[in-house]
Write an enzyme that holds these catalytic residues in place. Structure first.
Site, PDB file in Angstrom:
ATOM      1  N   LYS A 262       0.803  -1.216   0.000  1.00  0.00           N
ATOM      2  CA  LYS A 262       0.000   0.000   0.000  1.00  0.00           C
ATOM      3  C   LYS A 262       0.842   1.275   0.000  1.00  0.00           C
ATOM      4  O   LYS A 262       0.296   2.379  -0.042  1.00  0.00           O
ATOM      5  CB  LYS A 262      -0.958  -0.003   1.193  1.00  0.00           C
ATOM      6  CG  LYS A 262      -2.054  -1.060   1.092  1.00  0.00           C
ATOM      7  CD  LYS A 262      -3.022  -0.980   2.244  1.00  0.00           C
ATOM      8  CE  LYS A 262      -4.135  -2.016   2.071  1.00  0.00           C
ATOM      9  NZ  LYS A 262      -5.004  -1.715   0.913  1.00  0.00           N
TER      10      LYS A 262
ATOM     11  N   ILE B 229      -2.641   6.803  -2.079  1.00  0.00           N
ATOM     12  CA  ILE B 229      -3.683   6.760  -1.046  1.00  0.00           C
ATOM     13  C   ILE B 229      -3.031   6.918   0.317  1.00  0.00           C
ATOM     14  O   ILE B 229      -2.075   6.206   0.641  1.00  0.00           O
ATOM     15  CB  ILE B 229      -4.468   5.430  -1.108  1.00  0.00           C
ATOM     16  CG1 ILE B 229      -5.159   5.300  -2.469  1.00  0.00           C
ATOM     17  CG2 ILE B 229      -5.497   5.359   0.023  1.00  0.00           C
ATOM     18  CD1 ILE B 229      -5.761   3.933  -2.715  1.00  0.00           C
TER      19      ILE B 229
ATOM     20  N   TYR C  40      -6.266  14.452  -8.228  1.00  0.00           N
ATOM     21  CA  TYR C  40      -5.653  15.739  -7.896  1.00  0.00           C
ATOM     22  C   TYR C  40      -4.952  16.356  -9.106  1.00  0.00           C
ATOM     23  O   TYR C  40      -4.592  17.527  -9.069  1.00  0.00           O
ATOM     24  CB  TYR C  40      -4.644  15.584  -6.764  1.00  0.00           C
ATOM     25  CG  TYR C  40      -5.254  15.378  -5.389  1.00  0.00           C
ATOM     26  CD1 TYR C  40      -6.612  15.127  -5.237  1.00  0.00           C
ATOM     27  CD2 TYR C  40      -4.475  15.420  -4.247  1.00  0.00           C
ATOM     28  CE1 TYR C  40      -7.173  14.924  -3.989  1.00  0.00           C
ATOM     29  CE2 TYR C  40      -5.025  15.224  -2.979  1.00  0.00           C
ATOM     30  CZ  TYR C  40      -6.373  14.974  -2.864  1.00  0.00           C
ATOM     31  OH  TYR C  40      -6.920  14.781  -1.626  1.00  0.00           O
TER      32      TYR C  40
ATOM     33  N   ASN D 194      -6.749  19.619 -11.099  1.00  0.00           N
ATOM     34  CA  ASN D 194      -7.982  19.945 -10.367  1.00  0.00           C
ATOM     35  C   ASN D 194      -8.046  21.422  -9.971  1.00  0.00           C
ATOM     36  O   ASN D 194      -8.918  21.828  -9.211  1.00  0.00           O
ATOM     37  CB  ASN D 194      -8.120  19.059  -9.121  1.00  0.00           C
ATOM     38  CG  ASN D 194      -7.067  19.363  -8.056  1.00  0.00           C
ATOM     39  OD1 ASN D 194      -6.069  20.037  -8.336  1.00  0.00           O
ATOM     40  ND2 ASN D 194      -7.264  18.866  -6.860  1.00  0.00           N
TER      41      ASN D 194
ATOM     42  N   GLU E  68      -5.777  23.054  -8.221  1.00  0.00           N
ATOM     43  CA  GLU E  68      -5.004  23.333  -7.006  1.00  0.00           C
ATOM     44  C   GLU E  68      -3.654  22.631  -7.113  1.00  0.00           C
ATOM     45  O   GLU E  68      -3.596  21.435  -7.396  1.00  0.00           O
ATOM     46  CB  GLU E  68      -5.743  22.836  -5.771  1.00  0.00           C
ATOM     47  CG  GLU E  68      -4.970  23.080  -4.479  1.00  0.00           C
ATOM     48  CD  GLU E  68      -5.715  22.608  -3.234  1.00  0.00           C
ATOM     49  OE1 GLU E  68      -5.238  22.906  -2.122  1.00  0.00           O
ATOM     50  OE2 GLU E  68      -6.762  21.945  -3.373  1.00  0.00           O
TER      51      GLU E  68
ATOM     52  N   ASP F  89      -0.723  20.646  -5.946  1.00  0.00           N
ATOM     53  CA  ASP F  89      -0.454  19.722  -4.842  1.00  0.00           C
ATOM     54  C   ASP F  89       1.015  19.322  -4.779  1.00  0.00           C
ATOM     55  O   ASP F  89       1.553  19.125  -3.693  1.00  0.00           O
ATOM     56  CB  ASP F  89      -1.333  18.472  -4.981  1.00  0.00           C
ATOM     57  CG  ASP F  89      -2.804  18.787  -4.796  1.00  0.00           C
ATOM     58  OD1 ASP F  89      -3.209  19.022  -3.648  1.00  0.00           O
ATOM     59  OD2 ASP F  89      -3.540  18.813  -5.793  1.00  0.00           O
TER      60      ASP F  89
ATOM     61  N   ASP G  91       1.707  18.969 -11.357  1.00  0.00           N
ATOM     62  CA  ASP G  91       0.368  18.360 -11.431  1.00  0.00           C
ATOM     63  C   ASP G  91      -0.655  19.289 -12.086  1.00  0.00           C
ATOM     64  O   ASP G  91      -1.742  18.843 -12.457  1.00  0.00           O
ATOM     65  CB  ASP G  91      -0.124  17.945 -10.042  1.00  0.00           C
ATOM     66  CG  ASP G  91      -0.152  19.099  -9.051  1.00  0.00           C
ATOM     67  OD1 ASP G  91       0.879  19.788  -8.945  1.00  0.00           O
ATOM     68  OD2 ASP G  91      -1.175  19.293  -8.381  1.00  0.00           O
TER      69      ASP G  91
ATOM     70  N   HIS H  95      32.843  34.061   0.881  1.00  0.00           N
ATOM     71  CA  HIS H  95      34.270  34.204   0.588  1.00  0.00           C
ATOM     72  C   HIS H  95      34.551  35.372  -0.362  1.00  0.00           C
ATOM     73  O   HIS H  95      35.714  35.759  -0.543  1.00  0.00           O
ATOM     74  CB  HIS H  95      34.842  32.889   0.025  1.00  0.00           C
ATOM     75  CG  HIS H  95      34.569  32.659  -1.425  1.00  0.00           C
ATOM     76  ND1 HIS H  95      33.548  31.848  -1.879  1.00  0.00           N
ATOM     77  CD2 HIS H  95      35.192  33.123  -2.531  1.00  0.00           C
ATOM     78  CE1 HIS H  95      33.560  31.820  -3.199  1.00  0.00           C
ATOM     79  NE2 HIS H  95      34.553  32.586  -3.618  1.00  0.00           N
TER      80      HIS H  95
ATOM     81  N   ASP I 148      29.144  28.846   3.024  1.00  0.00           N
ATOM     82  CA  ASP I 148      29.712  29.930   2.218  1.00  0.00           C
ATOM     83  C   ASP I 148      28.577  30.773   1.636  1.00  0.00           C
ATOM     84  O   ASP I 148      28.252  30.698   0.453  1.00  0.00           O
ATOM     85  CB  ASP I 148      30.582  29.333   1.108  1.00  0.00           C
ATOM     86  CG  ASP I 148      31.337  30.389   0.317  1.00  0.00           C
ATOM     87  OD1 ASP I 148      31.423  31.537   0.795  1.00  0.00           O
ATOM     88  OD2 ASP I 148      31.834  30.054  -0.784  1.00  0.00           O
TER      89      ASP I 148
ATOM     90  N   SER J 165      32.333  33.472  -8.714  1.00  0.00           N
ATOM     91  CA  SER J 165      31.952  33.246  -7.319  1.00  0.00           C
ATOM     92  C   SER J 165      30.847  34.189  -6.868  1.00  0.00           C
ATOM     93  O   SER J 165      30.827  35.365  -7.231  1.00  0.00           O
ATOM     94  CB  SER J 165      33.167  33.429  -6.407  1.00  0.00           C
ATOM     95  OG  SER J 165      34.050  32.350  -6.532  1.00  0.00           O
TER      96      SER J 165
END
Length: 583
Positions: free
Chosen positions: A239, A244, A276, A279, A281, A283, A289, A380, A429, A525
């Site tokens: 599972k 789920i 999801y 949809n 929103e 996630d 997604d 640095h 750094d 740098s």
């Protein structure tokens, strides 16, 4: 033939049409990630609820006044009314026990209850509820029942680990005179069934009714085939990583190399339910997604009598009211050109977060504009004694022939070095430079600069992701470069194989090309290593720190890993300046 195999393998990963086959269920789970015990409260993996805030990788309770002011009145189980759902959940988060009761004002007769009927113990049975504005109790329909609803029901009844995934309630022939049942829909992280949405349906008998066995410590002793949730609950290994939330705390879905079935795999190693996807929103913390959703068909809901308010819609509405931070999105589209060492000249607007740090000798280091009056760079690069001698040059693409009409030059007010910076090992750094404000102005004005977003999670980007490094460094023949250069590099999983114990994985990031054709070099740098998420939002993933033999194979550049310093940065600049989410 060997070249053909290599070509097909490249197409497989580049076009993502090959499925990864795992030899066993355990192979789906990332063991190193599991050791960190991520749950639904781990904001490095998931978004916090709108009544929570992310601090040091954990979702913690907001104070009620930190919630958005707009909303509808709700009632809690202690009979107290709250101006908004967010404020009620915030107080419940701080003081567990007083739960949501109903949307609207409180009434003397208002009461919600959930109970289990016809079971042999108090932890099992057919689920029965009484809604606040209903006179009688009703059973729950089986057709709407899933682990989401089962976990919430058991939590509501006081079983902190939710529902048992292994045991089933054994129904005998029952005589139940009920022609209707309640269809319920939960998101799965509610603390009471009262927060879920109820509708009325017809039923044909007890076979149509939902039942549950809540998890107790009396469950069978675990075997090698079990997955242990962070909350102590045991579920079948089969599972894990199926989208789920069997654990109830989501810990079975947060450390996944891939996902089972139709569940959606986020780049951050999280499995979410297929529904999801697209949809409306986001996630996945990396946003994929909700990408490519044009023409994506949503499932039409059956028309039924809705009995309770949709508090999940209210949760989403509260999220939409939270402060929005604008960062990492350029005004002009980035034009990719053929693939700093081996880099290409930048054009105006390509890298609007890049700044040059100039002293008496010229531009000696790069920096990254992160918003407000703040520049992020490498420790640095700087000397505290020279604070007021530094200048910040923005929108510079050629510092031998600068465009004086476009360039903005700012002076430095103060420098903040990381307190644990080690000049010998390059650990920590990282440094912040605060620019001086002009006159009585409350903020710095950099009209052509756009801040890069600051990453809050180390899981936003993964090894082999393509990112961009930029700067005014030297070419590999040590020739000085006067124009801003950029080049594409790939993130490399662990540089210990190249640099041994000088590489500190938590604090440092590696990036380069396997042939060394593109690399940061001396003079780069403090400059940015930026990566773009699925929505083309740019994050400063690294700060150019150190390396050896720039431009040579097997000597990738080493960068300060900015995600590790999110809380340090937010402490000094203010969380609202850099927090995109979880605010």
């Amino acid at each position: 033939m060997k070249l053909l195999h290599v070509f097909l393998l490249f197409l497989c990963f580049h076009l993502s049409f090959c499925k990864v086959t795992y030899t066993s269920q355990e192979d789906l789970v990332e063991k190193k990630c599991l050791a960190k015990k991520h749950t639904h409260l781990s904001c490095n993996k998931v978004f916090c609820q709108p009544w929570q805030i992310c601090i040091e990788g954990t979702c913690i309770c907001k104070l009620p006044y930190q919630c958005p002011k707009n909303g509808t009145t709700v009632c809690a189980t202690n009979g107290r009314s709250f101006p908004t759902y967010c404020q009620q959940k915030s107080l419940e988060c701080l003081r567990p026990g007083t739960k949501f009761l109903n949307n609207g004002t409180c009434t003397a007769e208002g009461k919600f209850s959930v109970s289990l009927k016809h079971g042999n113990t108090d932890s099992e049975g057919i689920v029965e509820v009484k809604l606040v504005d209903q006179d009688k109790t009703m059973f729950i329909c089986k057709s709407s029942w899933s682990m989401r609803e089962a976990n919430v029901a058991c939590l509501d009844l006081g079983f902190q680990q939710g529902a048992d995934t292994q045991r089933r309630f054994k129904l005998s022939n029952l005589s139940i005179n009920s022609t209707e049942c309640l269809h319920v829909h939960c998101r799965g992280l509610e603390t009471s069934l009262a927060e879920c949405t109820f509708t009325k349906r017809r039923t044909m008998g007890y076979q149509d009714l939902a039942d549950v066995v809540c998890y107790t410590q009396k469950a069978d002793s675990p075997t090698n085939d079990f997955f242990q949730c962070v909350n102590g609950k045991y579920i079948s290994q089969m599972k894990a990583c199926d989208g789920i939330n069997d654990c109830g705390d989501q810990s079975d879905e947060l450390c996944c190399k891939a996902c089972q079935g139709k569940s959606f795999h986020c780049k951050s190693g999280v499995c979410i339910p297929s529904q999801y996807r697209c949809n409306g929103e986001v996630d996945c913390i990396t946003g994929e997604d909700e990408v490519g959703c044009e023409g994506f068909a949503s499932v039409a809901q059956e028309e039924t009598e809705i009995l309770t308010a949709d508090m999940d819609a209210e949760r989403r509405r509260i999220k939409s009211l939270l402060p929005k931070l604008s960062c990492g999105v350029k005004n002009r589209r980035h034009i990719r050109r053929k693939r700093i060492v081996g880099g290409k000249r930048a054009q105006l607007g390509d890298l609007p977060w890049q700044v040059g740090i100039k002293d008496a000798s010229g531009i000696t280091c790069g920096g990254i504009y992160i918003g407000g009056c703040w520049i992020l760079t490498a420790a640095h690069c700087l000397r505290a004694s020279k604070t007021h001698h530094y200048q910040i040059w923005t929108t510079v693409v050629d510092w031998i022939h600068p465009d004086r009409k476009r360039i903005v030059i700012e002076y430095v007010d103060r420098i903040i070095f990381h307190e644990n910076y080690n000049a010998g090992t390059y650990q920590n750094d990282i440094a912040l430079m605060e620019m001086k404000k002009d006159g009585n102005k409350k903020d710095c004005e950099l009209p052509r600069s756009i801040p890069a977003c600051v990453p809050w999670s180390p899981y936003l980007f993964q090894p082999n992701d393509t990112c961009i490094v930029s700067g005014w460094g030297r070419e590999k023949d040590n020739e000085k470069v006067f124009s801003l250069q950029w080049g594409e590099v790939k993130l490399i999983s662990n540089c210990s194989k190249f640099y041994g114990n000088r590489f500190y994985e938590k604090e440092m990031e590696c990036a380069g090309t396997y042939d060394g054709s593109i690399d940061a070099c001396k003079g780069d740098s403090g400059g940015p290593l930026v990566c773009m998420d699925a929505n083309n939002v740019t994050y400063v993933w690294g700060v150019v720190s150190w390396g050896e033999n720039c431009g040579k194979p097997e000597f990738p550049g080493v960068y300060t890993k900015v995600a590790n310093y999110f809380d340090w940065i937010s402490y000094h600049v203010g969380r609202p300046f850099i927090s995109q989410y979880n605010v």
